[in-house]
Design an enzyme around this catalytic site. Structure first.
Site, PDB file in Angstrom:
ATOM      1  N   GLU A  59       0.993  -1.260  -0.064  1.00 53.13           N
ATOM      2  CA  GLU A  59       0.045   0.168  -0.040  1.00 53.13           C
ATOM      3  C   GLU A  59       0.934   1.151   0.046  1.00 53.13           C
ATOM      4  O   GLU A  59       1.751   1.437   0.747  1.00 53.13           O
ATOM      5  CB  GLU A  59      -0.860   0.125   1.356  1.00 53.13           C
ATOM      6  CG  GLU A  59      -1.785  -1.026   1.242  1.00 53.13           C
ATOM      7  CD  GLU A  59      -2.381  -1.611   2.664  1.00 53.13           C
ATOM      8  OE1 GLU A  59      -2.078  -0.803   3.622  1.00 53.13           O
ATOM      9  OE2 GLU A  59      -2.946  -3.037   2.770  1.00 53.13           O
TER      10      GLU A  59
ATOM     11  N   GLU B 170      -4.428  -6.269   3.070  1.00 53.52           N
ATOM     12  CA  GLU B 170      -3.526  -6.953   3.553  1.00 53.52           C
ATOM     13  C   GLU B 170      -3.472  -8.544   3.230  1.00 53.52           C
ATOM     14  O   GLU B 170      -2.449  -9.112   2.741  1.00 53.52           O
ATOM     15  CB  GLU B 170      -3.116  -6.987   5.178  1.00 53.52           C
ATOM     16  CG  GLU B 170      -2.341  -5.537   5.546  1.00 53.52           C
ATOM     17  CD  GLU B 170      -3.550  -4.506   5.471  1.00 53.52           C
ATOM     18  OE1 GLU B 170      -4.636  -4.933   5.571  1.00 53.52           O
ATOM     19  OE2 GLU B 170      -3.081  -3.192   5.868  1.00 53.52           O
TER      20      GLU B 170
ATOM     21  N   GLN C  18       2.238  -2.056   6.014  1.00 52.23           N
ATOM     22  CA  GLN C  18       2.490  -0.762   6.353  1.00 52.23           C
ATOM     23  C   GLN C  18       3.001  -0.670   7.514  1.00 52.23           C
ATOM     24  O   GLN C  18       4.032  -0.020   7.884  1.00 52.23           O
ATOM     25  CB  GLN C  18       1.395   0.112   6.032  1.00 52.23           C
ATOM     26  CG  GLN C  18       1.752   1.576   5.834  1.00 52.23           C
ATOM     27  CD  GLN C  18       0.730   2.251   5.034  1.00 52.23           C
ATOM     28  OE1 GLN C  18      -0.528   2.250   5.368  1.00 52.23           O
ATOM     29  NE2 GLN C  18       1.023   2.730   3.766  1.00 52.23           N
TER      30      GLN C  18
ATOM     31  N   ASP D 118       3.424  -3.093  11.556  1.00 55.23           N
ATOM     32  CA  ASP D 118       3.348  -4.186  12.419  1.00 55.23           C
ATOM     33  C   ASP D 118       1.778  -4.739  12.928  1.00 55.23           C
ATOM     34  O   ASP D 118       1.334  -5.837  12.350  1.00 55.23           O
ATOM     35  CB  ASP D 118       4.317  -4.141  13.740  1.00 55.23           C
ATOM     36  CG  ASP D 118       4.187  -2.829  14.448  1.00 55.23           C
ATOM     37  OD1 ASP D 118       2.955  -2.288  14.478  1.00 55.23           O
ATOM     38  OD2 ASP D 118       5.175  -2.169  14.791  1.00 55.23           O
TER      39      ASP D 118
ATOM     40  N   PHE E 202      -0.881  -4.420  11.560  1.00 57.43           N
ATOM     41  CA  PHE E 202      -1.707  -4.157  10.415  1.00 57.43           C
ATOM     42  C   PHE E 202      -1.464  -5.706   9.537  1.00 57.43           C
ATOM     43  O   PHE E 202      -1.844  -5.960   8.653  1.00 57.43           O
ATOM     44  CB  PHE E 202      -1.747  -3.156   9.292  1.00 57.43           C
ATOM     45  CG  PHE E 202      -2.224  -1.895   9.855  1.00 57.43           C
ATOM     46  CD1 PHE E 202      -2.948  -2.005  11.093  1.00 57.43           C
ATOM     47  CD2 PHE E 202      -1.468  -0.751   9.548  1.00 57.43           C
ATOM     48  CE1 PHE E 202      -3.206  -0.589  11.585  1.00 57.43           C
ATOM     49  CE2 PHE E 202      -1.931   0.392  10.056  1.00 57.43           C
ATOM     50  CZ  PHE E 202      -2.683   0.440  11.102  1.00 57.43           C
TER      51      PHE E 202
ATOM     52  N   HIS F 192       0.774   0.683  16.054  1.00 55.53           N
ATOM     53  CA  HIS F 192       1.930   1.092  14.860  1.00 55.53           C
ATOM     54  C   HIS F 192       3.446   0.797  15.699  1.00 55.53           C
ATOM     55  O   HIS F 192       4.274   1.351  15.163  1.00 55.53           O
ATOM     56  CB  HIS F 192       1.832   2.644  14.711  1.00 55.53           C
ATOM     57  CG  HIS F 192       0.777   2.827  13.689  1.00 55.53           C
ATOM     58  ND1 HIS F 192      -0.793   2.743  14.017  1.00 55.53           N
ATOM     59  CD2 HIS F 192       0.695   3.394  12.445  1.00 55.53           C
ATOM     60  CE1 HIS F 192      -1.455   3.125  13.055  1.00 55.53           C
ATOM     61  NE2 HIS F 192      -0.817   3.670  12.150  1.00 55.53           N
TER      62      HIS F 192
END
Lengths: 386, 351
Positions: B56, B87, B109, B111, B113, B156
């Site tokens: 992404e 994902e 993008q 961790d 996710f 994040h």
């Protein structure tokens, strides 16, 4: 929302719907639906040999399927997912594919696998607990047929990725139908609820993959009716992703063939992905672990038995003048296929313990290697008694 | 999925641009970790047209951390692919692309996710070679920026390595220096097995020497990065920096610490760790991830099995707490710092 009992139909649409592509009526008469109009020229061009071949495929695999179900009952297989009742959707779609096309089955596509060249004993090996795969999809003898995966819908993304690769490598849309390749991926009404199927359709539409999403709506996801998967007919979903989406009578092998052939031809030619919903019925259990009497009525089963794909084609071929000798020959071959499955199953034997450690990785991995060695020494420590 | 604003760190994006920053294929460059990765990816893309990047925002934006900056401009949108925001779709289609003969490199993008792709990674990617009895290989790389220290919001800042090291069929690596970033990404792409490539995001910006002519170590080797005689400190990723800080502080107090950078989390290269422990007799393992059933649990147990008679003290673990990663204002208390590591060093020395 939990549907109330009286609001739950067992299926979202039936083969009687006029929008559904149908060539043969349930009694085997040539009675094309309105939606079948664009396919009639193709159907008229089918030869007797091709039509009889469809019938032969269906009868042989039903015999094999019945044998496998019996083998499971006799303790020879861990599990069997019967394809009983879904032969027309599978034969029609598989016979529509060209040799260069790529097949991603779900775990019930025994007819498809056989038509593409996979030895049915390889499917038996999976269900007997001898392998998680059992055939090499890259071996030309297996007709580009990938192995079964038991996680619902996962294969739709793999199919889409492979189809993206075909686009990137210029292996579709060249204008040469002898060379262009496409992908057909099978999944069911239950799998249609999985996020991966949604993501696969998003990717397929975005990258305009040469791909046919072939949904067999067999009305039941184990014990849960399709109305719990979708409140709108599943064939309407394709449009939401920007791809043509066609409902077909999945118990009509000719209609299933025609619809899939056109969709694959268009996909191969670079026109992007297509979705097909084949309306059919799983006449047996979901798997041999299942008891359909707990969740559906015998009246429903009888109503679908009247639409049986093999009897329908039998009546149609009779009407066209197929000979007694032809039907007798098919029966004899079916018996031989079933016998062959039984004999070879009992001859399969077992597998060396060491194979447990094989192919976890492609390159050497110290942890696996150490455990392989430890286990070999441990086993050997029992000497002659092991 | 939403992501943090890219202003969460001193991103180098404005200062450097695409193709012109390619290090020459010879010599030593001083590069930030993120640019070293970029250079490694560029070299892999240039060496084989079967290498694809997908993820992404990795195209014109160059990823939220700018790791792929300039690569789409140089190699085109069919080699560096901005995918739909999905994902599982990224990893699942990468599997199909590998089946079509490509070597896909996926970017997740952040961790937190990676979990929507967890099924495709653990149930599919990891098992495809096994399930196919070796007939198919899965040369797929999943790049995941991971770990704390950047003051970001929920999802994040996590360290999900144990989920992947627990899964047979996956290889898991984590570079801690720009030089390793440059070489290990190329080695991961060259691997016929799937590789989870964990990028310590707090290390994206500091610079280090990158030798573009010679690979220092194989992909799965661990490395002693500081010599010492009293206690062996082991960790990976951003924690290596913290361990080196702790070792410097310990030195000033008269304790000599050896520091081992794991580099590869699966398989673990135990050789340098065991050699070190046999010399020092003590070991402290440090990680950002929660401690319970973690990589540190596994490695400390294995060291105690294999080097029991060399140990003067039990192997001690320092980790994040067994809580969700806390709100960013508390991350300084949650993440092991040099002081928490030194407290464990003191305990080890007290036995």
């Amino acid at each position: 929302m939990t549907p109330t009992e009286d609001s739950v139909p067992t299926h979202t649409s039936t083969p009687a719907d006029s929008a559904v592509v149908r060539i043969l009526a349930a009694d085997g008469t040539l009675t094309p639906s309105d939606a079948a109009e664009p396919y009639l020229a193709l159907v008229e061009a089918l030869t007797d040999a091709e039509l009889e071949g469809f019938y032969r495929d269906m009868v042989l695999i039903r015999a094999f399927d019945r044998q496998a179900t019996n083998l499971q009952r006799q303790g020879q297989l861990a599990l069997w997912p019967p394809s009983l009742g879904q032969e027309a959707a599978q034969v029609g779609s598989a016979r529509a594919a060209r040799p260069q096309d790529h097949i991603f089955p779900s775990y019930r596509e025994h007819v498809v696998a056989r038509i593409r060249g996979v030895d049915p004993i390889d499917i038996i090996r999976v269900m007997r607990g001898l392998t998680h795969g059992g055939w090499d999809p890259t071996d030309p003898r297996n007709g580009n047929t990938h192995i079964y995966t038991l996680v619902l819908g996962s294969q739709t993304l793999h199919a889409t990725g492979l189809a993206m690769g075909l686009v990137f490598d210029g292996r579709c849309g060249t204008g040469d139908p002898e060379r262009d390749e496409a992908v057909i991926v099978y999944y069911g009404d239950g799998a249609s609820s999985q996020g991966d199927v949604h993501e696969a359709m998003v990717f397929a539409a975005s990258f305009q993959t040469p791909e046919v999403f072939f949904l067999q709506n067999n009305q039941w996801a184990i014990s849960v009716p399709v109305a719990t998967q979708s409140r709108s007919p599943l064939h309407k979903r394709g449009a939401g992703y920007g791809m043509p989406s066609i409902p077909v009578d999945g118990n009509d092998v000719i209609a299933s063939w025609a619809v899939t052939k056109v969709a694959l031809d268009e996909a191969r030619a670079g026109q992007g992905p297509r979705a097909i919903e084949a309306l059919t019925y799983r006449m047996g259990a979901h798997t041999t672990s299942d008891d359909p009497t707990k969740y559906r009525t015998s009246e429903e089963e009888r109503s679908w038995a009247r639409r049986d794909p093999i009897e329908r084609m039998h009546a149609f071929l009779r009407g066209r003048g197929a000979s007694d000798a032809f039907f007798a020959d098919v029966e004899a071959e079916a018996e031989a296929v079933a016998d062959d499955a039984r004999i070879r199953t009992t001859q399969l034997g077992t597998i060396p313990v060491d194979t447990m450690f094989d192919n976890v990785y492609s390159e050497a991995h110290p942890l696996v290697d150490q455990q392989r060695q430890w286990f070999a020494e441990y086993e050997a420590s029992f000497g002659e008694d092991s | 999925m939403t992501t943090t604003d890219t202003s969460t760190g001193p991103v180098t994006g404005g200062a450097v641009t695409g193709a012109g920053t390619t290090p020459a294929p010879s010599g030593v460059e001083n590069l930030p970790f993120s640019r070293a990765l970029n250079a490694g990816l560029r070299r892999a893309l240039a060496e084989s047209d079967r290498v694809l990047l997908l993820g992404e925002d990795i195209g014109p934006l160059g990823g939220v951390f700018r790791v792929t900056e300039g690569l789409q401009a140089e190699f085109g949108p069919r080699r560096v692919i901005d995918t739909p925001l999905a994902e599982s779709g990224i990893v699942g289609t990468a599997i199909g692309l590998a089946m079509a003969g490509f070597r896909p490199v996926c970017e997740i993008q952040f961790d937190g996710f990676v979990f929507p792709a967890f099924d495709q990674i653990t149930s599919q990617l990891a098992k495809i070679t096994y399930r196919h009895e070796g007939a198919l290989q899965m040369p797929v790389v999943i790049r995941i920026p991971y770990g704390g220290h950047i003051g970001a919001v929920e999802h994040h800042q996590e360290s999900p390595e144990a989920y992947f090291t627990h899964t047979p069929g996956l290889r898991v690596v984590s570079p801690s220096t720009p030089n390793d970033a440059y070489w290990m990404i190329q080695d991961a792409i060259a691997s016929p097995d799937p590789v989870i490539f964990l990028e310590p995001k707090s290390r994206y910006w500091p610079k280090g020497e990158v030798d573009t002519t010679a690979r220092a170590l194989p992909l799965h080797a661990s490395r002693i990065v500081r010599r010492g005689t009293d206690v062996t400190l082991v960790g990976h990723g951003a924690m290596v920096t913290t361990l080196l800080q702790a070792a410097a502080l310990a030195e000033s107090e008269g304790t000599s610490c050896e520091v081992v950078d794991l580099r590869s989390l699966s398989p673990v290269d135990y050789g340098p760790i065991l050699d070190s422990v046999r010399r020092t007799g003590r070991m402290v393992y440090a990680q950002e991830a929660p401690g319970f059933t973690s990589l540190g649990s596994e490695i400390s147990a294995t060291v105690m099995e294999r080097a029991f008679y060399a140990l003067e003290a039990p192997v001690l673990r320092v980790s994040g707490f067994d809580t969700p990663f806390p709100p960013a204002k508390l991350e300084g208390k949650y993440l092991p710092d040099a002081d928490r590591i030194l407290e464990a060093v003191d305990r080890a020395l007290a036995y």
